[in-house]
Motif scaffolding. Structure first.
Motif, PDB file in Angstrom:
ATOM      1  N   ILE A 157       0.847  -1.209   0.000  1.00 32.52           N
ATOM      2  CA  ILE A 157       0.000   0.000   0.000  1.00 32.52           C
ATOM      3  C   ILE A 157       0.873   1.245   0.000  1.00 32.52           C
ATOM      4  N   SER A 158       1.958   1.242   0.768  1.00 31.61           N
ATOM      5  CA  SER A 158       2.883   2.378   0.780  1.00 31.61           C
ATOM      6  C   SER A 158       3.437   2.654  -0.618  1.00 31.61           C
ATOM      7  N   THR A 159       3.764   1.587  -1.337  1.00 34.15           N
ATOM      8  CA  THR A 159       4.267   1.732  -2.704  1.00 34.15           C
ATOM      9  C   THR A 159       3.214   2.344  -3.615  1.00 34.15           C
ATOM     10  N   ILE A 160       1.967   1.916  -3.461  1.00 36.42           N
ATOM     11  CA  ILE A 160       0.878   2.483  -4.275  1.00 36.42           C
ATOM     12  C   ILE A 160       0.768   3.983  -4.009  1.00 36.42           C
ATOM     13  N   VAL A 161       0.718   4.361  -2.733  1.00 38.51           N
ATOM     14  CA  VAL A 161       0.567   5.775  -2.358  1.00 38.51           C
ATOM     15  C   VAL A 161       1.724   6.600  -2.909  1.00 38.51           C
ATOM     16  N   SER A 162       2.947   6.135  -2.729  1.00 37.19           N
ATOM     17  CA  SER A 162       4.111   6.903  -3.194  1.00 37.19           C
ATOM     18  C   SER A 162       4.209   6.943  -4.715  1.00 37.19           C
ATOM     19  N   SER A 163       3.662   5.948  -5.395  1.00 35.82           N
ATOM     20  CA  SER A 163       3.709   5.963  -6.861  1.00 35.82           C
ATOM     21  C   SER A 163       2.881   7.113  -7.445  1.00 35.82           C
ATOM     22  N   TYR A 164       1.972   7.659  -6.656  1.00 35.51           N
ATOM     23  CA  TYR A 164       1.175   8.814  -7.073  1.00 35.51           C
ATOM     24  C   TYR A 164       1.711  10.115  -6.460  1.00 35.51           C
ATOM     25  N   ASP A 165       2.935  10.074  -5.946  1.00 33.74           N
ATOM     26  CA  ASP A 165       3.647  11.238  -5.427  1.00 33.74           C
ATOM     27  C   ASP A 165       3.098  11.767  -4.102  1.00 33.74           C
ATOM     28  N   HIS A 166       2.379  10.924  -3.376  1.00 32.46           N
ATOM     29  CA  HIS A 166       1.960  11.266  -2.020  1.00 32.46           C
ATOM     30  C   HIS A 166       2.958  10.613  -1.067  1.00 32.46           C
ATOM     31  N   LYS A 167       2.905  10.987   0.196  1.00 31.91           N
ATOM     32  CA  LYS A 167       3.821  10.409   1.181  1.00 31.91           C
ATOM     33  C   LYS A 167       3.014   9.699   2.263  1.00 31.91           C
ATOM     34  N   LEU A 168       3.266   8.403   2.416  1.00 35.48           N
ATOM     35  CA  LEU A 168       2.607   7.663   3.482  1.00 35.48           C
ATOM     36  C   LEU A 168       3.373   7.910   4.772  1.00 35.48           C
ATOM     37  N   LEU A 169       2.744   8.583   5.714  1.00 34.00           N
ATOM     38  CA  LEU A 169       3.379   8.931   6.978  1.00 34.00           C
ATOM     39  C   LEU A 169       3.237   7.829   8.020  1.00 34.00           C
ATOM     40  N   GLN A 170       2.102   7.117   7.974  1.00 34.67           N
ATOM     41  CA  GLN A 170       1.870   6.045   8.934  1.00 34.67           C
ATOM     42  C   GLN A 170       0.803   5.116   8.380  1.00 34.67           C
ATOM     43  N   ILE A 171       0.964   3.822   8.628  1.00 33.36           N
ATOM     44  CA  ILE A 171      -0.044   2.822   8.274  1.00 33.36           C
ATOM     45  C   ILE A 171      -0.083   1.774   9.370  1.00 33.36           C
ATOM     46  N   ASN A 172      -1.271   1.338   9.697  1.00 34.10           N
ATOM     47  CA  ASN A 172      -1.478   0.243  10.641  1.00 34.10           C
ATOM     48  C   ASN A 172      -2.964  -0.068  10.622  1.00 34.10           C
ATOM     49  N   GLY A 173      -3.324  -1.079  11.327  1.00 32.06           N
ATOM     50  CA  GLY A 173      -4.730  -1.431  11.380  1.00 32.06           C
ATOM     51  C   GLY A 173      -4.946  -2.663  12.219  1.00 32.06           C
ATOM     52  N   MET A 174      -6.046  -3.293  11.946  1.00 28.31           N
ATOM     53  CA  MET A 174      -6.448  -4.507  12.633  1.00 28.31           C
ATOM     54  C   MET A 174      -6.813  -5.528  11.550  1.00 28.31           C
ATOM     55  N   PRO A 175      -7.140  -6.744  11.933  1.00 28.18           N
ATOM     56  CA  PRO A 175      -7.466  -7.743  10.916  1.00 28.18           C
ATOM     57  C   PRO A 175      -8.654  -7.382  10.018  1.00 28.18           C
ATOM     58  N   ASP A 176      -9.488  -6.425  10.455  1.00 33.77           N
ATOM     59  CA  ASP A 176     -10.665  -6.071   9.653  1.00 33.77           C
ATOM     60  C   ASP A 176     -10.636  -4.659   9.056  1.00 33.77           C
ATOM     61  N   HIS A 177      -9.590  -3.862   9.322  1.00 41.23           N
ATOM     62  CA  HIS A 177      -9.547  -2.511   8.755  1.00 41.23           C
ATOM     63  C   HIS A 177      -8.128  -1.944   8.780  1.00 41.23           C
TER      64      HIS A 177
END
Length: 154
Positions: free
Chosen positions: A35-55
Protein backbone atom coordinates in the motif's frame (compact mmCIF):
# COMPACT_ATOMS: atom_id res chain seq x y z
CA UNK A 1 2.26 23.65 -11.05
CA UNK A 2 4.64 26.52 -10.26
CA UNK A 3 3.89 28.58 -7.16
CA UNK A 4 1.60 25.93 -5.67
CA UNK A 5 2.36 25.19 -2.04
CA UNK A 6 0.28 22.86 0.06
CA UNK A 7 0.32 21.06 3.38
CA UNK A 8 -2.47 18.48 3.42
CA UNK A 9 -2.58 15.61 5.90
CA UNK A 10 -5.34 13.03 5.49
CA UNK A 11 -6.16 9.98 7.59
CA UNK A 12 -8.05 7.42 5.53
CA UNK A 13 -9.81 4.46 7.12
CA UNK A 14 -11.28 1.53 5.21
CA UNK A 15 -12.51 -1.96 6.06
CA UNK A 16 -12.38 -5.49 4.73
CA UNK A 17 -15.64 -6.49 3.01
CA UNK A 18 -18.21 -7.31 5.70
CA UNK A 19 -15.57 -6.44 8.31
CA UNK A 20 -14.27 -9.99 8.29
CA UNK A 21 -10.93 -10.30 10.08
CA UNK A 22 -8.92 -11.50 7.08
CA UNK A 23 -5.69 -9.50 7.40
CA UNK A 24 -3.30 -11.90 9.09
CA UNK A 25 -0.16 -11.02 11.11
CA UNK A 26 1.88 -13.26 8.79
CA UNK A 27 1.32 -10.96 5.80
CA UNK A 28 0.04 -7.62 7.11
CA UNK A 29 3.49 -5.95 7.00
CA UNK A 30 3.89 -7.04 3.39
CA UNK A 31 0.43 -5.57 2.65
CA UNK A 32 1.34 -2.30 4.34
CA UNK A 33 4.54 -2.05 2.29
CA UNK A 34 2.54 -2.72 -0.88
CA UNK A 35 0.00 0.00 0.00
CA UNK A 36 2.88 2.38 0.78
CA UNK A 37 4.27 1.73 -2.70
CA UNK A 38 0.88 2.48 -4.27
CA UNK A 39 0.57 5.77 -2.36
CA UNK A 40 4.11 6.90 -3.19
CA UNK A 41 3.71 5.96 -6.86
CA UNK A 42 1.18 8.81 -7.07
CA UNK A 43 3.65 11.24 -5.43
CA UNK A 44 1.96 11.27 -2.02
CA UNK A 45 3.82 10.41 1.18
CA UNK A 46 2.61 7.66 3.48
CA UNK A 47 3.38 8.93 6.98
CA UNK A 48 1.87 6.04 8.93
CA UNK A 49 -0.04 2.82 8.27
CA UNK A 50 -1.48 0.24 10.64
CA UNK A 51 -4.73 -1.43 11.38
CA UNK A 52 -6.45 -4.51 12.63
CA UNK A 53 -7.47 -7.74 10.92
CA UNK A 54 -10.66 -6.07 9.65
CA UNK A 55 -9.55 -2.51 8.75
CA UNK A 56 -6.64 -0.22 7.87
CA UNK A 57 -5.66 3.35 8.78
CA UNK A 58 -3.40 5.46 6.54
CA UNK A 59 -1.98 8.89 7.32
CA UNK A 60 -0.98 10.53 4.06
CA UNK A 61 0.94 13.68 3.22
CA UNK A 62 -1.38 14.38 0.29
CA UNK A 63 -0.48 16.26 -2.89
CA UNK A 64 -3.31 17.96 -4.80
CA UNK A 65 -2.26 16.34 -8.08
CA UNK A 66 -4.94 13.65 -7.74
CA UNK A 67 -8.35 13.46 -6.13
CA UNK A 68 -8.57 11.59 -2.86
CA UNK A 69 -11.31 9.37 -4.28
CA UNK A 70 -9.04 8.36 -7.18
CA UNK A 71 -6.17 7.56 -4.79
CA UNK A 72 -8.41 5.46 -2.54
CA UNK A 73 -9.82 3.63 -5.56
CA UNK A 74 -6.26 2.76 -6.65
CA UNK A 75 -5.15 1.73 -3.15
CA UNK A 76 -8.14 -0.54 -2.57
CA UNK A 77 -8.30 -1.95 -6.10
CA UNK A 78 -4.57 -2.65 -6.47
CA UNK A 79 -4.13 -4.07 -2.97
CA UNK A 80 -7.16 -6.37 -3.43
CA UNK A 81 -5.68 -7.70 -6.68
CA UNK A 82 -2.32 -8.17 -4.97
CA UNK A 83 -3.83 -10.05 -1.99
CA UNK A 84 -5.77 -12.32 -4.36
CA UNK A 85 -2.73 -12.94 -6.57
CA UNK A 86 -0.67 -13.88 -3.51
CA UNK A 87 -3.40 -16.29 -2.38
CA UNK A 88 -3.39 -14.95 1.19
CA UNK A 89 -7.09 -15.75 1.71
CA UNK A 90 -9.45 -18.51 0.65
CA UNK A 91 -11.92 -17.19 -1.88
CA UNK A 92 -11.84 -13.63 -3.18
CA UNK A 93 -10.59 -10.74 -1.03
CA UNK A 94 -12.29 -7.35 -1.38
CA UNK A 95 -12.43 -4.13 0.59
CA UNK A 96 -15.82 -2.84 1.64
CA UNK A 97 -17.17 0.05 -0.41
CA UNK A 98 -16.38 3.52 0.84
CA UNK A 99 -13.87 4.94 3.29
CA UNK A 100 -13.52 7.65 5.89
CA UNK A 101 -11.14 10.55 5.30
CA UNK A 102 -10.19 13.10 7.93
CA UNK A 103 -7.91 16.13 7.61
CA UNK A 104 -5.36 17.32 10.15
CA UNK A 105 -3.09 20.29 10.66
CA UNK A 106 0.67 19.78 10.85
CA UNK A 107 0.74 20.11 14.64
CA UNK A 108 -1.79 17.24 14.92
CA UNK A 109 0.28 14.82 12.76
CA UNK A 110 2.43 13.34 15.59
CA UNK A 111 -0.68 12.58 17.67
CA UNK A 112 -2.44 10.92 14.71
CA UNK A 113 0.70 8.92 13.85
CA UNK A 114 0.86 7.69 17.45
CA UNK A 115 -2.84 6.82 17.37
CA UNK A 116 -2.38 4.76 14.19
CA UNK A 117 0.79 3.08 15.49
CA UNK A 118 -1.09 1.92 18.59
CA UNK A 119 -4.15 0.39 16.94
CA UNK A 120 -3.79 -2.95 18.71
CA UNK A 121 -3.79 -1.37 22.18
CA UNK A 122 -6.57 1.03 21.21
CA UNK A 123 -8.84 -1.79 20.04
CA UNK A 124 -8.53 -3.63 23.33
CA UNK A 125 -10.74 -0.82 24.67
CA UNK A 126 -12.93 0.07 21.69
CA UNK A 127 -14.41 -1.80 18.71
CA UNK A 128 -13.95 -0.59 15.14
CA UNK A 129 -17.50 0.72 14.69
CA UNK A 130 -17.25 2.84 17.85
CA UNK A 131 -13.84 4.12 16.73
CA UNK A 132 -15.13 4.98 13.25
CA UNK A 133 -18.29 6.71 14.49
CA UNK A 134 -16.13 8.61 16.98
CA UNK A 135 -13.95 9.91 14.14
CA UNK A 136 -17.03 11.00 12.22
CA UNK A 137 -18.40 12.81 15.27
CA UNK A 138 -15.08 14.49 16.21
CA UNK A 139 -14.80 15.80 12.64
CA UNK A 140 -18.48 16.82 12.66
CA UNK A 141 -19.30 14.72 9.60
CA UNK A 142 -22.97 13.98 9.11
CA UNK A 143 -23.57 10.33 8.31
CA UNK A 144 -26.31 7.79 7.88
CA UNK A 145 -25.94 4.72 10.11
CA UNK A 146 -27.32 2.58 7.26
CA UNK A 147 -24.09 3.17 5.35
CA UNK A 148 -21.57 2.65 8.14
CA UNK A 149 -19.35 -0.40 7.66
CA UNK A 150 -21.46 -3.43 8.45
CA UNK A 151 -20.58 -7.00 9.41
CA UNK A 152 -22.12 -10.00 7.68
CA UNK A 153 -25.83 -10.21 8.36
CA UNK A 154 -26.73 -13.39 10.21
Amino acid sequence: MANTYTQIHIQAVFAVQNRISLIQPTWKDELYKYISTIVSSYDHKLLQINGMPDHVHLLIGFRPTQSLSDLMKEVKQDSSKWINKKGFVKGKFTWQGGYGAFSYSKDQVPRVMNYIQNQEAHHKKQCFLDEYEGLLKIHQIEYDKRYIFKPIEE
